[in-house]
Structures are given as C-alpha cells and as structure tokens.
Write a protein that holds these residues in place. Structure first.
Motif, mmCIF file in Angstrom:
data_model
loop_
_atom_site.group_PDB
_atom_site.id
_atom_site.type_symbol
_atom_site.label_atom_id
_atom_site.label_comp_id
_atom_site.label_asym_id
_atom_site.label_seq_id
_atom_site.Cartn_x
_atom_site.Cartn_y
_atom_site.Cartn_z
ATOM 1 N N TRP A 311 5.171 12.832 9.551
ATOM 2 C CA TRP A 311 4.179 12.064 8.801
ATOM 3 C C TRP A 311 3.327 12.996 7.954
ATOM 4 N N VAL A 312 2.651 12.435 6.996
ATOM 5 C CA VAL A 312 1.842 13.287 6.118
ATOM 6 C C VAL A 312 0.768 14.025 6.918
ATOM 7 N N THR A 313 0.274 13.392 7.973
ATOM 8 C CA THR A 313 -0.750 14.051 8.784
ATOM 9 C C THR A 313 -0.191 15.349 9.380
ATOM 10 N N VAL A 388 -7.531 9.142 12.558
ATOM 11 C CA VAL A 388 -6.830 8.864 11.299
ATOM 12 C C VAL A 388 -5.734 7.826 11.489
ATOM 13 N N GLY A 389 -5.502 7.030 10.467
ATOM 14 C CA GLY A 389 -4.330 6.160 10.448
ATOM 15 C C GLY A 389 -4.640 4.687 10.304
ATOM 16 N N GLU A 390 -5.736 4.244 10.880
ATOM 17 C CA GLU A 390 -6.153 2.846 10.824
ATOM 18 C C GLU A 390 -7.675 2.843 10.952
ATOM 19 N N PRO A 391 -8.287 1.701 10.654
ATOM 20 C CA PRO A 391 -9.719 1.622 10.953
ATOM 21 C C PRO A 391 -9.918 1.794 12.456
ATOM 22 N N ILE A 392 -10.921 2.542 12.844
ATOM 23 C CA ILE A 392 -11.208 2.667 14.272
ATOM 24 C C ILE A 392 -12.302 1.652 14.608
ATOM 25 N N ASP A 413 -14.037 10.275 11.259
ATOM 26 C CA ASP A 413 -13.078 9.212 10.949
ATOM 27 C C ASP A 413 -12.615 9.481 9.527
ATOM 28 N N THR A 414 -11.343 9.884 9.378
ATOM 29 C CA THR A 414 -10.852 10.399 8.098
ATOM 30 C C THR A 414 -9.930 9.393 7.429
ATOM 31 N N TRP A 415 -10.337 8.898 6.276
ATOM 32 C CA TRP A 415 -9.474 7.967 5.516
ATOM 33 C C TRP A 415 -8.701 8.729 4.450
ATOM 34 N N TRP A 416 -7.416 8.521 4.435
ATOM 35 C CA TRP A 416 -6.565 9.073 3.376
ATOM 36 C C TRP A 416 -5.188 8.459 3.504
ATOM 37 N N GLN A 417 -4.264 8.883 2.645
ATOM 38 C CA GLN A 417 -2.920 8.294 2.592
ATOM 39 C C GLN A 417 -1.878 9.372 2.313
ATOM 40 N N THR A 418 -0.613 9.015 2.549
ATOM 41 C CA THR A 418 0.475 9.906 2.145
ATOM 42 C C THR A 418 0.274 10.279 0.673
ATOM 43 N N GLU A 419 -0.120 9.283 -0.113
ATOM 44 C CA GLU A 419 -0.271 9.474 -1.551
ATOM 45 C C GLU A 419 -1.433 10.391 -1.915
ATOM 46 N N THR A 420 -2.485 10.381 -1.119
ATOM 47 C CA THR A 420 -3.642 11.227 -1.481
ATOM 48 C C THR A 420 -3.417 12.670 -1.035
ATOM 49 N N PHE A 498 -5.652 2.456 -7.279
ATOM 50 C CA PHE A 498 -6.007 1.489 -6.246
ATOM 51 C C PHE A 498 -5.134 1.739 -5.036
ATOM 52 N N ALA A 499 -5.803 1.993 -3.914
ATOM 53 C CA ALA A 499 -5.130 2.426 -2.698
ATOM 54 C C ALA A 499 -4.530 1.275 -1.915
ATOM 55 N N GLY A 500 -4.897 0.024 -2.237
ATOM 56 C CA GLY A 500 -4.389 -1.109 -1.470
ATOM 57 C C GLY A 500 -5.270 -1.484 -0.292
ATOM 58 N N TRP A 512 -16.979 1.154 5.073
ATOM 59 C CA TRP A 512 -16.282 0.599 6.239
ATOM 60 C C TRP A 512 -14.930 0.114 5.755
ATOM 61 N N LEU A 513 -13.858 0.721 6.214
ATOM 62 C CA LEU A 513 -12.523 0.300 5.805
ATOM 63 C C LEU A 513 -12.177 -1.018 6.484
ATOM 64 N N LEU A 514 -11.576 -1.929 5.720
ATOM 65 C CA LEU A 514 -11.290 -3.271 6.243
ATOM 66 C C LEU A 514 -9.803 -3.589 6.282
ATOM 67 N N GLY A 515 -8.952 -2.580 6.173
ATOM 68 C CA GLY A 515 -7.504 -2.830 6.261
ATOM 69 C C GLY A 515 -6.891 -3.087 4.895
ATOM 70 N N ARG A 516 -5.592 -3.326 4.899
ATOM 71 C CA ARG A 516 -4.849 -3.573 3.660
ATOM 72 C C ARG A 516 -5.270 -4.919 3.078
ATOM 73 N N VAL A 517 -5.442 -4.988 1.762
ATOM 74 C CA VAL A 517 -5.884 -6.257 1.180
ATOM 75 C C VAL A 517 -4.833 -7.362 1.333
ATOM 76 N N GLY A 606 2.387 4.207 14.331
ATOM 77 C CA GLY A 606 1.354 3.556 15.135
ATOM 78 C C GLY A 606 0.519 2.507 14.433
ATOM 79 N N LYS A 607 0.854 2.165 13.191
ATOM 80 C CA LYS A 607 0.062 1.132 12.511
ATOM 81 C C LYS A 607 0.583 -0.255 12.901
ATOM 82 N N ILE A 608 -0.339 -1.169 13.152
ATOM 83 C CA ILE A 608 0.042 -2.533 13.522
ATOM 84 C C ILE A 608 0.774 -3.183 12.342
#
Ligand code: 7RM
Length: 648
Positions: A311-313, A388-392, A413-420, A498-500, A512-517, A606-608
């Motif tokens: 994974w990118v992590t 990392v990976g989902e909202p905690i 709590d670190t927000w990022w993506q494969t793309e970033t 736009f990260a989605g 506060w991250l709220l998940g994928r739109v 591990g993402k739902i």
C-alpha cells in the motif's frame, strides 16, 4: 445559496493540547512552519528539499505548474536510494539499525544501514545482469520481508520504476497490473507467513505470468520453503543472484521527474489506475512529513508503521520516508492475532517502539478484542501514536489514547491518499491542540479549501475537500491514461484537485473527514455522512465497529441501514442503539434497521466496502467482490438480511 453539500450533525468538544513534557523535545511547537508555507508554498518546499534531501545537481525551477500537471525541482538530479542509504553510511551511521524485522513465526532479523546498502547494491547489480535498464518497470509481489524494501530501493538505485502488488492479491490482479505496466521482471517469493501458515506466492505468480508477455525474468526469494517450480533460464533464486553479485553499484543521479514507481488503486469502478510518482518532489514531501508529523528524533525513536509495503502507506512511511530520515523502524511480517490477540503489544514491548502508526480498522478490532490485551504489556516506550486510512471515530480515538497511549501520547490522525503520495492533513503533535476524530489542519505548504456544490468557499459546516495548489508528492498522472487523470481528479471543480472526500469545518476551523462523497446518504432531503452515524454508534460502550449505508426507501428517498460489531462481552438491543444515535446526533440520523454481525466487508487494506453493503441492503446481486479481504463476510450478511429486523 447552494443546497448544503453535507449536513453537520456531530459535536465533539474534547480537546487535548500538547503536554509540556512532549513540547520540551518536540521539533515544532509554534506556527513558524505554517507562516512560512502560507507566505510562499514554493519557497517553503524548496527549503525542505534542500534541507532534507541530498542533490547531485541543484534544480533550476522549483515548480512548473501546467494544470493539471506539476513538475517539481526541474533540472535537479538525485538518487532516492543514495538518500535512503549511502549518505547515512557516509556520515558514519552505517552501524545504525534500519530495520528490526519480526517474522510472524517469531524470528527476528536486525538490518543496519550498512547491511541494507550492501544488499541493495548487490541486488541492483543483479537486476542489471537480468537486463533491467533505466526507464524499465519491475513488478514486486512479496510478503512483508526485508527483501521487499531491498527490491524497491534496488530499482530506485538504477532508475527502474517499481510496481508493488500486495501479496494478498490474486494472480489475475497481478497479471492485470503487470500487463498495464509492461513490466520486464517480476520479483516474488516462494511463499510467506500468514496466521501461522505458509501462503504460496510463486504458484500464483506462475499463473499470472502465463498471460504476461512482457515478463522476461523472475526472481524468487526463499521464505516459505514451500515447494515451487523454477523454470530454467527464466527463474532465478534471489540468494543465488546476491551471492554472485558485487556490492559495488554507485547510485546513478536521476532527474527529479524520473518515474520512481507506479502503484495501482482499484478505485470504485473499472480497471485499476496506475498512479505515477516521481523522484525529487515525492522524496521531499515524504521526508518532511515523516520527520515533522511523527516528530522524529532519529537517534532515539523506534518507529513502527503496521501497513503492508503493497500500500502507499508502506511505500511512503515504511520505506522511503523513514529511510530518508535515517530512522530505525520495526517491520512485522504477519497478522495482529498470531499467535494471540496481543501480538502487536508484545512487539511494542520487545522493541521499545516509541512511535506507532496504524489504521482505524485495526484500532476498532483491538477494541472488540478487549482492554485486557494491551493491559498485559509494558507500553511505556510509546510517545506518539498515528492513524491513517479511514476517519477515526472519536470513541476509537479515545480508546487508542487511553489503552495504547495510556493517556500520555498525542495522536496524529493523518489524511492522505495514494494519489497525494504523502500526508496532507494532520496535526503537528508539538504544536496542535487535538480533538478526538479530527485530522485538524492542512500541513504547512499544502493548499486546502472546503467548497460546496458550486465551488463556493465553505467557512463552517459540511462540504467537499479540494486541494488548491500543487504539492511536491502529488501524482504525476495515471499510467497511459491522461484522459482518466483529468476526469477523475480535475473535472468536478474548475482548477482544483478533488479528492472524492467530504468533510466539515467546525467553529475553530478544524477539519473533520466525513468519508467518500459517493457514500453520503440522502434521507428526506438531509445529506447525512456515513462517518457521523458510525461514530455515533461507536460512541455506545457496547459497539466496537459500525458501517452504515443508505438503501433506497419509498418514503424517505434513502433509509439508513447499520451493520454493527459488538465488543466482546457486551450486549445491547437494536432499539437502544437507534435511540442512542438519535440522542447523539439527532432523530433524522436514526438507522431504520440495525444488523449485528461478527464482521464487515473490507478491502484488503482495511477500508469498509459500503458499496457491497448497499447491494446487500437493497437485495441486489453482489457486484465485484475481488478486492474483498474475506468474501464469506458478505454471504453471511446476505443470509442475515433475509431475516430483516423490524422498525420500532
Ligand atoms: C493513505 C491511504 C485514500 C482514502 C481517502 C479517504 C481515506 C485516508 C484518512 C481517510 C479520513 C483519514 N491512501 N482516508 N486517511 N479518511 N481520515 N486520516 O489510505 O489511497 O488507500 O485511500 O482513504 O477517503 O480519500 S488510499
């Protein structure tokens, strides 16, 4: 005024300022880095690039920005493997430990920077002897063994781009990725350890390469000792190559924009995207974030990131960031519950881990297993925790803080993506007052803005997370698919990425991250985020983990369906939980039905997977389940859904 993008229901008021003790040794305690980043982000990153990275040739241009394409440190030359290895050895730190590797069956290997440099150099020479040249692609399909890092660094040393495919993926996924990248060489192992057993890799690899015309050579690391077929002329044992190779392989300077790796993300639909990352900007941002987000003291800290290198992590925070910073890391091969549910805590105790970085899915699983597991161990070496990976969920954050950090460790709590490529939003632990469940603020040098459907600025409340300026580790495109690159990331809002993800800002400007739109639910015209309802459920003492989805409903448009995992030894009724949600965030967010389940469908990282839960809730046949970690989970849920509970 535009319709609200996403409602803001949850209020979390607990605050955790950095302690005086933590601040005393912390790298950053004030706002100076933020001020510098705000003043001029390009100069800010240029300073980081010159301080944290060693260049063979200086750059002429910091950043060339032709939307949506960025190039960083143009004209500059460097070698990533030199930065991760040689320069530390040359500075007299060859005896320093790079990795404490812990095998799942219990053995350990200690690898110093000097040893890692020798091994990488030998393997780089081996790759050359197999015909790998600068500009080629090499596929890596390995378990969590040190050779995975060696293979990545050896590629970087000679300018070949690696494409790592997670060892748990099927032969079909491997073959698709090899074919898209047109890789020349595949590096795999006989097998690896998982939950006490050897899982075969080479047989899967053989199946994959039956349909990959580009693969000329295969390298096989011996790990599982399971029987494998070796095809003469094509297949080579790793140890034979290493034994025959010279450890003299000078690192060749690469252009800053040389392709460092491809990493495939499955995305929600269609074929996987080969995310492209290059050299100078990527290394600068991962080194910067690894140093400052984890407040790294390379002479004292023992750092452990539990991700897989697939994974990118694993790329950014097991291999490149920590090694660029000369850190000492733990690398663990196996699962958290072998031989027992306290394996992680025994590893922390054994190696005196001081910085621990894991995922909310793991934390919620530990909550489910119970407080007694970490309580068996001395975790006093810990000083900083990461997520990392989902909202905690706030309650998962509190559990992590109390039972793992023992109340003494800040949580980043670190927000990022494969793309970033690297961390984008996170506290700086010596400077930021934390709120449980908030990733807090964009890092210095990062341009982030929350907007509504019409791309208007959102000052407070829910909206869409956008990135407004290029950043050094940003993806450079999708391999062989420029159109999809434009469409997927740069078309929803003019001129921005736009990260989605949906998010909200509170009164103090915290994010506060709220998940994928795509997962946001529409209930009687209210736009409700899955994250807030899940967090409300997890705030009940009996709940370890929850996943909610919106299912079609004749009266309300969508109705909230919740899937709940209870904590061991706890019990609760459906109606108690519905009332709990109503009390926490409002009656509108009360789930229509709650299903108790021992497990949830998750991706292998591990993402739902809410898409599958929606299929179950709406009684549809399941779509693509090939990226699921455990396909049995959904059939069990479907069986349970047949006995739909009643509403009260
Ligand atoms: C590093 C990684 C990216 C997606 C991203 C989000 C979610 C990741 C957080 C998070 C809330 C976080 N790369 N995500 N970190 N959501 N808080 N701290 O996970 O490409 O695999 O996934 O993961 O939705 O867009 S990834």
């Amino acid at each position: 005024m535009a319709e609200k993008a996403i409602d803001d229901l949850m209020l979390e008021n607990r605050k955790f300022p950095p302690s005086a003790a933590f601040k005393k040794t912390s790298l950053v305690t004030g706002t100076e880095l933020y001020d510098e980043g705000n003043e001029d982000y390009q100069s800010f990153w240029a300073r980081q690039a010159s301080e944290l990275v060693t260049w063979d040739k200086d750059w002429d241009t910091v950043c060339e920005w032709n939307l949506p394409y960025a190039k960083w440190f143009l004209g500059g030359q460097l070698n990533v493997s030199y930065n991760c290895l040689d320069r530390h050895v040359l500075a007299g730190r060859g005896d320093k430990v790079a990795f404490y590797w812990e095998g799942e069956p219990g053995e350990s290997r200690v690898i110093t920077y000097q040893q890692l440099l020798d091994e990488v150099s030998k393997f780089a020479n081996s790759l050359k002897s197999l015909g790998v040249e600068k500009g080629d692609r090499v596929n890596i399909y390995l378990p969590m063994i040190p050779e995975a890092a060696v293979a990545m660094l050896a590629c970087a040393r000679i300018g070949a781009a690696h494409s790592v495919v997670f060892g748990g993926f099927s032969s079909q996924s491997l073959s698709d990725r090899i074919n898209d990248a047109e890789a020349k060489v595949l590096i795999t192992a006989d097998g690896g350890y998982r939950r006490g057993e050897v899982f075969p890799l080479k047989p899967q690899a053989d199946e994959a390469i039956a349909t990959t015309p580009s693969i000329e050579k295969v390298v096989v690391v011996r790990r599982g000792n399971n029987p494998v077929d070796m095809k003469a002329g094509r297949d080579h044992w790793y140890h034979d190559l290493i034994d025959a190779a010279s450890s003299d392989c000078p690192a060749e300077p690469m252009d800053s924009e040389q392709l460092l790796f491809l990493l495939y993300t499955s995305g929600t639909t269609g074929k996987p995207k080969g995310i492209m990352h290059t050299t100078g900007g990527y290394l600068t941002q991962v080194a910067f974030t690894h140093k400052y987000v984890f407040d790294l003291n390379p002479d004292k800290d023992i750092y452990w990131c539990t991700a897989d290198v697939g994974w990118v992590t694993g790329h950014s925070y097991i291999v490149y960031g920590p090694l660029a910073n000369g850190a000492t890391s733990v690398m663990y091969e196996g699962v958290p519950n072998y031989p027992a549910n306290d394996r992680f805590w025994s590893i922390i105790e054994k190696y005196k881990v001081s910085i621990f970085y894991t995922a909310p899915t793991a934390i919620r699983t530990f909550m489910k297993w119970g407080d007694q597991e970490p309580a068996k161990h001395d975790l006093s070496s810990l000083r900083l925790l990461g997520s990392v990976g989902e909202p905690i969920n706030p309650e998962a954050w509190m559990w992590y803080h109390e039972h793992i950090g023992r109340g003494n460790c800040p949580i980043v709590d670190t927000w990022w993506q494969t793309e970033t490529g690297g961390i984008m939003i996170s506290p700086l632990p010596g400077a930021t007052t934390l709120k449980p469940g908030s990733a807090t603020f964009a890092l210095p040098g990062i341009g982030m803005e929350v907007v509504d459907d019409e791309c208007h600025h959102v000052e407070k409340g829910g909206g869409y997370l956008t990135l407004t300026q290029p950043w050094p580790a940003m993806l450079r495109g999708i391999w062989k698919d420029p159109e999809r690159y434009q469409d997927a990331y740069w078309s929803r809002f003019e001129g921005r990425y736009f990260a989605g993800d949906g998010c909200k800002l509170d009164d103090d400007g915290y994010i506060w991250l709220l998940g994928r739109v795509d997962d946001v639910m529409n209930v009687s015209g209210h736009r409700i985020s899955t994250t807030e309802v899940e967090s409300a459920l997890v705030s009940h003492p009996a709940v370890a983990e929850a996943a909610v989805v919106g299912a079609n409903d004749a009266t309300t448009g969508q109705a909230i369906m919740a899937y709940v995992i209870l904590r061991t030894g706890f019990d609760v009724t459906e109606s108690d939980l519905r009332n709990h949600v109503a009390k926490e965030i409002g009656a509108i967010a009360k789930p229509k039905a709650i299903f108790f389940t021992p497990d949830l469908p998750k991706t292998r990282s591990g993402k739902i997977m809410r898409r599958l839960l929606r299929d179950v809730a709406e009684g549809r046949n399941l779509g693509d389940t090939t990226t699921l970690a455990d396909a049995n989970v959904v059939s069990e849920l479907q069986r349970r859904a047949a006995e739909t509970p009643s509403e009260d």
